[in-house]
Design a protein around this motif. Structure first.
Motif, mmCIF file in Angstrom:
data_model
loop_
_atom_site.group_PDB
_atom_site.id
_atom_site.type_symbol
_atom_site.label_atom_id
_atom_site.label_comp_id
_atom_site.label_asym_id
_atom_site.label_seq_id
_atom_site.Cartn_x
_atom_site.Cartn_y
_atom_site.Cartn_z
ATOM 1 N N MET A 1 0.805 -1.400 0.108
ATOM 2 C CA MET A 1 -0.509 0.195 0.022
ATOM 3 C C MET A 1 0.410 0.876 0.228
ATOM 4 N N ILE A 2 0.618 1.671 -0.877
ATOM 5 C CA ILE A 2 1.783 3.199 -1.242
ATOM 6 C C ILE A 2 0.533 4.720 -1.546
ATOM 7 N N ASP B 1 -10.457 -8.428 -3.768
ATOM 8 C CA ASP B 1 -12.037 -8.369 -2.206
ATOM 9 C C ASP B 1 -10.799 -7.561 -1.603
ATOM 10 N N LEU B 2 -10.016 -8.159 -1.274
ATOM 11 C CA LEU B 2 -8.824 -7.303 -0.279
ATOM 12 C C LEU B 2 -8.423 -5.923 -0.295
ATOM 13 N N CYS B 3 -7.475 -6.392 -1.739
ATOM 14 C CA CYS B 3 -7.650 -4.055 -2.117
ATOM 15 C C CYS B 3 -8.858 -3.948 -2.327
ATOM 16 N N VAL C 1 -7.849 0.283 0.379
ATOM 17 C CA VAL C 1 -8.816 1.206 0.120
ATOM 18 C C VAL C 1 -9.528 1.838 0.093
ATOM 19 N N GLN C 2 -11.358 0.902 0.929
ATOM 20 C CA GLN C 2 -12.282 1.883 0.350
ATOM 21 C C GLN C 2 -12.250 1.722 2.743
ATOM 22 N N THR D 1 -3.236 3.804 -2.873
ATOM 23 C CA THR D 1 -3.481 2.648 -4.258
ATOM 24 C C THR D 1 -2.493 1.257 -3.019
ATOM 25 N N VAL D 2 -3.547 0.343 -4.075
ATOM 26 C CA VAL D 2 -2.944 -1.483 -3.105
ATOM 27 C C VAL D 2 -2.924 -1.820 -4.173
ATOM 28 N N ALA D 3 -1.859 -2.795 -3.777
ATOM 29 C CA ALA D 3 -1.583 -4.077 -4.949
ATOM 30 C C ALA D 3 -0.879 -5.273 -4.772
ATOM 31 N N ILE D 4 -1.583 -6.596 -5.184
ATOM 32 C CA ILE D 4 -0.521 -7.150 -4.695
ATOM 33 C C ILE D 4 0.125 -8.508 -5.720
#
Length: 461
Positions: A6-7, A118-120, A124-125, A136-139
């Motif tokens: 997460m950034i 769904d996790l990302c 963010v939510q 922003t979020v990435a996996i």
């Protein structure tokens, strides 16, 4: 292992835009209040290459239209901590190496959420609902790919297992984590511009060209990153302050309050395992005018006595600030010494018979590229010679002030005094040494020879 990154890119800039939305379209540059040097610049100024630490004047000369704003670092630290606490509801083991940058493992979370997407979305939510900040979020399957993906996410992104190299292929070489400039220069000569082009090179050829110590950059370009998650939190700037109900006009009570703050600071540093490498003192008077002064601390320290001495020197340099209604002390903790460093090997261990040949080959290649004077052998390199000083002494012969590089400094405190007498049988050496604390906070060693000539002992420093 799957890793979530997460950034909040450019956290200080985003926080200031949140406070004043009109700043969004301005070429914003945030300046540290203590020295008016750049903390961070908006992305629109990246082409001009404005770097942290540059002076305001340097930026104005290159980009006169820059919009300058004094940074509120304590607010940025609070936002960083708030983001970390929210993410901590999903996973308590968090790695954070910079403001607004976080990594967690999704291994346990995969049992709770329907999918990685769904996790990302849930992360963010939650962040946006509580902070209104555009994270922003990435996996992905490793830290490097997850980090790059989070910078590209809008606002979420998931990289399927085994597709890391495909995602990274189009990114520029500058996406690598702290790549050496020499690596980028030589790859550019070969016409290699992207991570995909770099990944196509055979690993053996990369090792022969750049050495095994840089092979991990090729691994990253191929989508491989063996770095494990280390629960580590970016050390926030420690800020301690005291607001006074009754304004102070005397130096001694002010010193007493400052000493209490430095004691608390020392305790905080020792509890966290860090040392302070810079200190800023801010004083606010009755008219709510603030003055700031800062100094670097070399070597970094967490000891109470040394921090008190440095802060007292800073206070003595702040003039015409009475009566005082607020004192603030800010320390910048030192990161772990091994962060983002690599040890380069000339040769492997347990191969003693090849050591001499490998060393000669390495020295030869360095001389060929950089010239004969690029190499100095240890047995020819001695300590720096003492530097002559202008020193004024009191009637007892004790140094009271001195001049270094045309700047005059007062001697605040003498810590040690000793006398050296040697080589009396050949070429007698008689010196009086003084270890002193001067008015800018430095601890230096100077000596006087039998001819009453003064020198700075640079071998000690």
């Amino acid at each position: 292992m799957r890793i979530l990154c997460m950034i909040l890119d450019q956290l200080p800039i985003e926080v200031e835009i949140q406070r004043n939305p009109q700043l969004a379209k301005k070429p914003l540059v945030l300046l540290r209040p203590c020295n008016q040097r750049v903390l961070i610049a908006a992305k629109s100024l990246h082409d001009i290459r404005i770097n942290p630490g540059e002076s305001r004047r340097s930026v104005e000369q290159r980009y006169p239209n820059a919009f300058f704003l004094t940074a509120t670092e304590s607010l940025y630290q609070k936002k960083h901590t708030q983001l970390k606490n929210i993410l901590g509801r999903f996973c308590t083991d968090i790695e954070s190496n910079a403001l607004g940058e976080f990594f967690i493992s999704t291994t346990m979370l995969s049992r709770i959420f329907k999918s990685e997407a769904d996790l990302c979305a849930k992360v963010v939510q939650q962040i946006v609902a509580e902070t209104q900040l555009p994270v922003t979020v990435a996996i992905a399957g490793n830290k490097f790919t997850a980090y790059c993906a989070s910078l590209q996410a809008n606002p979420t992104c998931t990289i399927p297992m085994g597709k890391e190299a495909d995602f990274l292929a189009s990114l520029p070489l500058t996406a690598l984590i702290n790549p050496p400039s020499e690596l980028l220069r030589r790859l550019n000569i070969f016409g290699i511009k992207t991570l995909g082009e770099f990944a196509q090179l055979p690993r053996g050829s990369v090792i022969r060209q750049f050495g095994p110590e840089l092979a991990h950059f090729h691994d990253m370009a191929c989508g491989n990153d063996n770095r494990i998650l280390k629960p580590f939190t970016y050390p926030p700037t420690i800020i301690l302050s005291q607001t006074l109900t009754n304004p102070l006009s005397d130096i001694q009570p002010t010193q007493n309050i400052l000493h209490k703050l430095t004691t608390q600071l020392s305790q905080r540093l020792e509890q966290s395992g860090y040392h302070a490498n810079a200190l800023t003192l801010s004083i606010t008077d009755e008219s709510e005018h603030s003055k700031h002064i800062n100094t670097s601390i070399k070597p970094p320290t967490s000891t109470d006595i040394r921090l008190q001495r440095i802060s007292s020197n800073l206070l003595s340099q702040l003039k015409n600030t009475y009566p005082i209604i607020k004192i603030e002390l800010k320390a910048y903790p030192l990161h772990e010494w091994h962060k983002n460093t690599y040890q380069i090997k000339l040769f492997e261990q347990h191969k003693n018979r090849y050591n001499k040949h490998a060393l000669q080959k390495t020295i030869g290649s360095l001389k060929q590229r950089f010239g004969e004077h690029a190499i100095q052998f240890a047995n020819n390199v001695g300590p720096p010679k003492p530097k002559g000083l202008r020193v004024h002494c009191d009637p007892a012969g004790i140094p009271s002030k001195l001049q270094i590089r045309k700047q005059t400094y007062m001697v605040k405190h003498i810590h040690q005094h000793w006398r050296v007498q040697s080589q009396w049988w050949h070429n007698p050496i008689e010196r009086d040494y003084y270890q002193v604390n001067i008015s800018d906070g430095r601890l230096i060693t100077l000596f006087c020879d039998h001819k009453e000539t003064w020198f700075l002992d640079r071998a000690v420093h």
